[in-house]
Design an enzyme around this catalytic site. Sequence first.
Site, PDB file in Angstrom:
ATOM      1  N   GLU A 182      43.701  71.057 -18.769  1.00 62.28           N
ATOM      2  CA  GLU A 182      43.270  71.791 -19.963  1.00 62.28           C
ATOM      3  C   GLU A 182      42.570  73.095 -19.598  1.00 62.28           C
ATOM      4  OE1 GLU A 182      41.005  69.094 -22.435  1.00 62.28           O
ATOM      5  OE2 GLU A 182      42.863  68.318 -23.275  1.00 62.28           O
ATOM      6  N   GLU A 251      48.275  63.508 -23.654  1.00 61.76           N
ATOM      7  CA  GLU A 251      47.117  62.716 -24.100  1.00 61.76           C
ATOM      8  C   GLU A 251      47.184  62.493 -25.602  1.00 61.76           C
ATOM      9  OE1 GLU A 251      43.176  64.002 -22.882  1.00 61.76           O
ATOM     10  OE2 GLU A 251      43.903  64.535 -20.869  1.00 61.76           O
TER      11      GLU A 251
HETATM   12  C1  GAL Z   1      40.603  65.719 -22.937  1.00 65.11           C
HETATM   13  C2  GAL Z   1      40.513  65.679 -21.428  1.00 65.11           C
HETATM   14  C3  GAL Z   1      40.362  64.248 -20.946  1.00 65.11           C
HETATM   15  C4  GAL Z   1      39.266  63.560 -21.713  1.00 65.11           C
HETATM   16  C5  GAL Z   1      39.537  63.667 -23.200  1.00 65.11           C
HETATM   17  C6  GAL Z   1      38.479  63.045 -24.057  1.00 65.11           C
HETATM   18  O1  GAL Z   1      40.434  66.988 -23.431  1.00 65.11           O
HETATM   19  O2  GAL Z   1      41.660  66.236 -20.850  1.00 65.11           O
HETATM   20  O3  GAL Z   1      40.100  64.241 -19.572  1.00 65.11           O
HETATM   21  O4  GAL Z   1      38.065  64.172 -21.402  1.00 65.11           O
HETATM   22  O5  GAL Z   1      39.593  64.999 -23.572  1.00 65.11           O
HETATM   23  O6  GAL Z   1      38.365  61.712 -23.795  1.00 65.11           O
END
Ligand code: GAL
Length: 846
Positions: A182, A251
């Site tokens: 990110e 994600e």
């Molecule tokens: C995302 C990040 C993850 C984790 C998630 C929140 O933005 O890439 O590593 O932090 O947020 O759980």
Amino acid sequence: MLSKVVDFFMLWLMFSSWVFSVSATVSYDSKAIVINGSRRILLSGSIHYPRSTPEMWPDLIAKAKDGGLDVIQTYVFWNGHEPSPGNYYFEDRYDLVRFIKLVQQAGLYVHLRIGPYICAEWNFGGFPVWLKYVPGIVFRTDNEPFKAAMQNFTEKIVGMMKAEMLFETQGGPIIMSQIENEFGPVEWEIGDPGKAYTKWAAQMAVGLDTGVPWIMCKQDDAPDPVINTCNAFYCENFTPNAKYKPKMWTENWTGWYTEFGGAVPTRPAEDIAFSVARFIQNGGSFVNYYMYHGGTNFGRTAGGPFIATSYDYDAPIDEYGLLREPKWGHLRDLHRAIKLCEPALVSVDPTVTSLGSNQEAHVFSSKSGACAAFLANYDTKYSVNVTFGSAQYELPRWSISILPDCKTAVFNTARLGAQSSEKQMVPVTAAFSWQSYNEERPSADDQNVTVHDGLWEQIFITRDASDYLWYMTDVNIDPSEGFLKSGQDPLLTIWSAGHALHVFINGQLLGTVYGGLENPKLTFSNNVKLSPGINKISLLSVAVGLPNVGMHFETWNAGVLGPVTLNGLDEGTRDISKQKWSYKIGLKGEALNLYTIAGSSSVEWAEGSQLAKKQPLTWYKTTFDAPGGDEPLGLDMSSMGKGQVWINGQSIGRHWPGYIARGGCDACDYAGTYTDKKCRINCGEPSQRWYHVPRSWLKPSGNFLVVFEEWGGDPNGITLAKRTTTSVCADIYEGQPTMKRRGMLISRRTNRLKAHLWCPPGQKILKINFASYGMPKGSCGNFREGSCHAHKSYNAFQKNCIGRQSCSVTVAPEVFGGDPCPGRTKKLSVEAACSPETLAKAKYWL
Ligand code: GAL
């Protein structure tokens, strides 16, 4: 002759390696990741290896496979692997190769997110703290010392993977890697150096020649051939930065993390399924659940600051490794439905047609005859009947029905078909028998303190070797001070960058303050009783995990940065920030290793009537035997305040049940756009009450349990509990789409729905807690009768189920004594109580 055999063997080897190298390929095109020549719809789930134990890994991976996943995604945890520069650690929970090989043995692929910046609510975002002190370092930008360290670690990991033949092109399971994490939003803030860094990172990664694609998540300008991907609760509108790249979602947050002091987020299974179906119907071909199993932030690995020890995340497999139902089963059913559509999905782009003001059909109809349709209702309030082809389909609000043959709806995202179960923490042990030891408070004149004029930043001193740093100074009060006569105590004010602070004056605790995730900074301000002469001020500053997200990691700080002032003296305000301060890193008990049997014998422990209770800075120890059975275990710490817990010398993490969850916990409706503020639970209760004790850390007897308590608590309230299935539920709508196991379709109309109930192996159905055929409300654990209820709802279950491990009952009006409200769509909700475990076997159950 022998030489001929050898020649032949060599020839065969060359030939087979040639065949192998041409057959094992991973590439991509506009539609999908292409593995060995085939486009694939890939379902993936994050399981972070250090957040569980190696003993748990095979079972977690097996459950992921049974849940319909193709890929396991994990970050690589730099600070776990390189605790000091050049010293690597790959053992136990950090045995990355073992983890990847287990995934391979299960027949699944791996998506390896090397980072090495990982965010992940992990201490310092995965960076080793020593990196902060590399001269000239600026994190995550075009900075030579940073890039050199990042490249070094990335090469180390890629080298290991190659040496172990773990990339797909070598016959291994890794089909993709990730560089950075990110970075897009940071690049946007910092401009040109950020852009240069992105280019460098991509080139560096691609240059490592892994043979499989690289991705960069949330990085719109990811340079070719790196694929940019989406991270969010919803990603249907995401498009990659080139037409020849597939649409990937790295994600999909299945819940959200818990912070100490925050309510616990949950995300309804119906909404996750809806988000996935919505992404797939818009041409997406890779979905990763972050997290599929969240696990535990053991030791001091939690970041934040203020991230809780539990990283349960409301994931499909819970923190303890048990299936979270109905979420796990509902997503499994979704995956089956999607896989039935795969031939059509990978062949063509969808044609989208409107089915109403808020409804659409997405149809994938290939030349070869494969056809899959997704019928979507985006309305958050109203279910609708739509006509598609020659049939009518009922679409519940905020839902998508999946028709793998463009005719038969086999799954709807809002209709839970999977059994659900209620799990509870059931106490197992007799009361522990505790002994206590009061942490010795250092003093400014101790020998082994470091003395410095002025205030020091905390992490600079501790290098994060401990949460704790003592700041100590003396304040001289002249006997002529006016406040000594007037009784107007001076005001002590302390400004700290966080995260928590205990203030002691002449050995007595004056007060405790702490920040929170949103604002870790704190101010202590209190009137203080001072005596003529020397007064001793001791501040115990406590870090609660280093930040894991943001910019300029090199600038972050913690601890008492000042000013520290005394107001109300004859001179007015005395600034004591710049005077002589003494520093002591960590607790005496930490230095003595009181959490080990050997270390604990170095001090005298009190017991019985002498046992310290409700006293700050106290160590407690006890021993206990492992409870029978194989259910997961957790410690109920609700009688304690804040500190850390060790079992047999290993830290199970920070406990902080004293931090009560703030905020609103409103009723949860699955429909409508999810945010992490929706569907929260535990308001007004500890953010985290139970702390996972891995079974594999226990021996049959004589387990050594140590608690360090900062605030003061009653250890007699601590209990060990088993995580047990106490009841199971089925919740079924009439006419809901269903699929036979192994993916066979059943007609929506002719199918006779059945309610199945299963207690885990070794447990039996004891009692029917609830049964209602009609329009019952609520969910497993809190069903209620609605306006329509068949009075004989219980009968069939009483007859067929009691005393059995599993049973099934047909869902039809005649079974429940007739239709209680003709003409209306009814459902059946049933909850059965399971007996306590009788056999201590079963791995898990479906
Ligand atoms: C995302 C990040 C993850 C984790 C998630 C929140 O933005 O890439 O590593 O932090 O947020 O759980």
